[in-house]
Scaffold this motif. Structure first.
Motif, PDB file in Angstrom:
ATOM      1  N   LEU A 138       0.714  -1.186   0.000  1.00  0.00           N
ATOM      2  CA  LEU A 138      -0.059   0.130  -0.001  1.00  0.00           C
ATOM      3  C   LEU A 138       0.834   1.386   0.144  1.00  0.00           C
ATOM      4  CD1 LEU A 138      -2.884  -0.887   2.499  1.00  0.00           C
ATOM      5  CD2 LEU A 138      -3.149  -0.468   0.174  1.00  0.00           C
ATOM      6  N   LEU A 139       2.163   1.332   0.115  1.00  0.00           N
ATOM      7  CA  LEU A 139       2.937   2.303   0.304  1.00  0.00           C
ATOM      8  C   LEU A 139       2.750   3.458  -0.746  1.00  0.00           C
ATOM      9  CD1 LEU A 139       6.395   1.149   1.923  1.00  0.00           C
ATOM     10  CD2 LEU A 139       4.448   2.533   2.851  1.00  0.00           C
ATOM     11  N   PRO A 140       2.851   2.806  -2.045  1.00  0.00           N
ATOM     12  CA  PRO A 140       2.500   4.013  -3.231  1.00  0.00           C
ATOM     13  C   PRO A 140       1.333   4.420  -3.343  1.00  0.00           C
ATOM     14  CG  PRO A 140       3.691   1.660  -3.933  1.00  0.00           C
ATOM     15  CD  PRO A 140       3.005   1.367  -2.624  1.00  0.00           C
ATOM     16  N   THR A 141       0.451   3.892  -2.611  1.00  0.00           N
ATOM     17  CA  THR A 141      -1.074   4.472  -2.958  1.00  0.00           C
ATOM     18  C   THR A 141      -1.382   5.543  -2.152  1.00  0.00           C
ATOM     19  OG1 THR A 141      -2.067   3.421  -1.245  1.00  0.00           O
ATOM     20  CG2 THR A 141      -1.770   1.947  -3.087  1.00  0.00           C
ATOM     21  N   PRO A 142      -2.384   6.451  -2.579  1.00  0.00           N
ATOM     22  CA  PRO A 142      -2.920   7.688  -1.835  1.00  0.00           C
ATOM     23  C   PRO A 142      -3.041   7.362  -0.421  1.00  0.00           C
ATOM     24  CG  PRO A 142      -3.984   7.483  -3.948  1.00  0.00           C
ATOM     25  CD  PRO A 142      -2.927   6.325  -3.856  1.00  0.00           C
ATOM     26  N   PHE A 143      -3.600   6.139   0.132  1.00  0.00           N
ATOM     27  CA  PHE A 143      -3.946   5.980   1.400  1.00  0.00           C
ATOM     28  C   PHE A 143      -2.602   5.714   2.313  1.00  0.00           C
ATOM     29  CE2 PHE A 143      -4.629   2.569   4.675  1.00  0.00           C
ATOM     30  CZ  PHE A 143      -5.659   3.385   5.311  1.00  0.00           C
ATOM     31  N   GLY A 144      -1.897   4.841   1.488  1.00  0.00           N
ATOM     32  CA  GLY A 144      -0.342   4.662   2.307  1.00  0.00           C
ATOM     33  C   GLY A 144       0.365   6.085   2.029  1.00  0.00           C
ATOM     34  N   ARG A 145       0.313   6.823   1.144  1.00  0.00           N
ATOM     35  CA  ARG A 145       1.080   8.114   1.330  1.00  0.00           C
ATOM     36  C   ARG A 145       0.558   8.716   2.454  1.00  0.00           C
ATOM     37  NH1 ARG A 145       3.663   9.894  -3.571  1.00  0.00           N
ATOM     38  NH2 ARG A 145       2.382  11.969  -3.501  1.00  0.00           N
ATOM     39  N   ALA A 382      -7.925  -4.005   8.540  1.00  0.00           N
ATOM     40  CA  ALA A 382      -9.320  -4.696   7.877  1.00  0.00           C
ATOM     41  C   ALA A 382     -10.264  -3.904   7.620  1.00  0.00           C
ATOM     42  CB  ALA A 382      -9.745  -5.356   9.241  1.00  0.00           C
ATOM     43  N   LEU A 383     -10.385  -2.524   7.948  1.00  0.00           N
ATOM     44  CA  LEU A 383     -11.265  -1.476   7.630  1.00  0.00           C
ATOM     45  C   LEU A 383     -10.897  -1.296   6.129  1.00  0.00           C
ATOM     46  CD1 LEU A 383     -11.696   0.644  10.795  1.00  0.00           C
ATOM     47  CD2 LEU A 383     -13.691  -0.908   9.514  1.00  0.00           C
ATOM     48  N   GLN A 384      -9.607  -0.944   6.288  1.00  0.00           N
ATOM     49  CA  GLN A 384      -8.985  -0.609   4.729  1.00  0.00           C
ATOM     50  C   GLN A 384      -9.449  -1.624   3.628  1.00  0.00           C
ATOM     51  OE1 GLN A 384      -6.538  -1.158   2.385  1.00  0.00           O
ATOM     52  NE2 GLN A 384      -7.047   0.777   1.172  1.00  0.00           N
ATOM     53  N   GLY A 385      -8.743  -2.753   3.847  1.00  0.00           N
ATOM     54  CA  GLY A 385      -9.414  -3.926   3.326  1.00  0.00           C
ATOM     55  C   GLY A 385      -8.695  -4.021   1.666  1.00  0.00           C
ATOM     56  N   ALA A 386      -8.118  -3.207   1.340  1.00  0.00           N
ATOM     57  CA  ALA A 386      -7.569  -3.155  -0.197  1.00  0.00           C
ATOM     58  C   ALA A 386      -6.089  -3.393  -0.212  1.00  0.00           C
ATOM     59  CB  ALA A 386      -8.026  -1.967  -0.830  1.00  0.00           C
ATOM     60  N   ARG A 387      -5.677  -4.051  -1.040  1.00  0.00           N
ATOM     61  CA  ARG A 387      -4.178  -4.050  -1.296  1.00  0.00           C
ATOM     62  C   ARG A 387      -4.031  -3.107  -2.767  1.00  0.00           C
ATOM     63  NH1 ARG A 387      -1.322  -8.105   0.901  1.00  0.00           N
ATOM     64  NH2 ARG A 387      -2.405  -9.485   2.270  1.00  0.00           N
TER      65      ARG A 387
END
Length: 401
Positions: A138-145, A382-387
């Motif tokens: 998830l690091l490169p995603t908006p959520f990870g950032r 678990a709430l985020q739930g996406a890779r």
């Protein structure tokens, strides 16, 4: 006070057992490895089995592990995130957390102890979240950032607060000393960003698979130099370790990608394979369970502090949620932002050493930090739930107002 042979053997056994236990349970629930390291540290320490005792050598190894943990965190910082929308909102959220934390601290323990409690409650364990985000891709995603921005402010902000308010100096002198450090560190960052590194990269490349290992040696030199500067100025060593990671990132930013990845792999192997586990195991070994259980009021404070981490640190973290985030993702930000431990351990240790904080109160804060590392990433992920493959990347989203 020395590290005995049995201590080395037991700590090594715990370090090997932790990932195996995490892997064994992964089919039912994903538990961070650090949870097993902490729990097993308590088990083998003086509080329970007494197989490992606190000592000077093990403490120094743990300190080095903590420094490497913050070095890795500094090395992972994405400056576009810090400068962008998430960074600005993360800074606002951290200031709100600090004010709320000190206010809560005044209710629990009026006086200087309130500052210790406030700094502890406004921290986020970026070092503990990084492996979880990396494993979930998830690091490169908006959520990870966004989580990175929250974590960066949640680690760097408390370090500055520790240096200003808990160094045993008045605020004016502390500000001058911190300014001196910032000036010297700023020169190091400027040099790392602007000085050509072609020859350095060539030496790094030529020694990647030799006994020279120039890159690792330079990393240790930079880390030791900035940590030593922090200690000479009577600042927290983690400030220097964090900046050292930033400096190395800037030095290697234009290096060939395969070489940079190999160097990062070596550093992660050194950190997460050897020294960081020692820090978390030793944190468990030194956990003052007797003080916590000695006063029922302190034991009752553990769930109170655990909830306060959610309220004081977690809720303001929602400000950094990427545009268009779902309600589940925003609540996930709350739980991930409220995950804290290394700063809590550091600030409570300073508070107890300076006679500001009672050992029982410090143990309650550390206990809450341990539980936050155990529970909150599980709930948040678990709430985020996406890779990464399930998330649409929008590199420009972080800079939207």
């Amino acid at each position: 006070m020395a590290l005995s042979e049995i201590d080395v053997l037991v700590i090594a056994l715990v370090a090997v057992s932790a990932p195996l236990l995490a892997r064994g349970l992964s089919r039912w629930v994903r538990v961070p490895i650090v949870v097993f390291e902490l729990a097993l540290g308590i088990l083998i320490g003086p509080s329970l089995l007494g197989w490992v005792q606190p000592g000077v050598v093990s403490e120094r190894l743990a300190d080095f592990g903590l420094a490497l943990l913050f070095f890795v965190a500094g090395n992972e910082i994405d400056f576009a995130v810090v400068r962008g929308r998430s960074g600005r909102r993360a800074a606002t959220g951290w200031i709100v957390s600090l004010a709320a934390g000190v206010a809560v601290g005044l209710l629990i323990a009026p006086g200087e102890a309130a500052v210790v409690i406030g700094v502890a409650l406004c921290s986020t364990a970026l070092g503990a979240l990084l492996p979880i985000l990396r494993d979930a891709d998830l690091l490169p995603t908006p959520f990870g950032r966004a989580v990175m921005a929250v974590g960066a402010l949640g680690e760097f902000g408390p370090l500055v607060a520790i240096s200003l308010f808990l160094g045993g100096r008045d605020i004016g002198l502390a500000s001058i000393v911190l300014a001196v450090f910032v000036g010297i560190a700023g020169l190091a960052v400027f040099a790392a960003a602007r000085v050509p590194h072609g020859r350095l990269h060539a030496v790094v490349t030529s020694t990647l698979h030799t006994s020279g290992q120039f890159a690792v040696r330079v990393i240790i030199l930079i880390l030791a130099g900035l940590v030593a500067l922090s200690l000479v100025l009577d600042l927290d060593m983690l400030l220097g370790a964090f900046v050292a990671g930033v400096v190395w990132q800037l030095i290697m930013r234009n290096a060939p990608e395969p070489d940079r990845q190999q160097v990062e792999s070596k550093v992660e192997g050194l950190a997460f394979g050897v020294f960081v586990p020692v820090f978390f195991v030793y944190t468990g070994v030194t956990f003052d369970l007797a003080s916590l259980l000695g006063d029922p009021r302190d034991a009752l404070l553990v769930p109170v502090f655990l909830i306060l981490l959610l309220v004081v640190r977690g809720l303001p973290s929602m400000l950094s949620a990427p545009p268009g985030s779902s309600g589940r993702e925003r609540v996930a930000m709350v739980f991930l932002g409220a995950t804290g431990l290394p700063i809590i351990v550091a600030v409570t240790s300073i508070g107890v050493a300076e006679g500001i904080l009672r050992p029982g109160l410090a143990a309650a804060l550390v206990g809450a930090g341990m539980l936050s590392v155990l529970l909150y990433p599980l709930v948040g992920m678990a709430l985020q739930g996406a890779r990464r493959s399930d998330v649409v990347r929008d590199p420009a989203a972080d800079d939207q107002v």
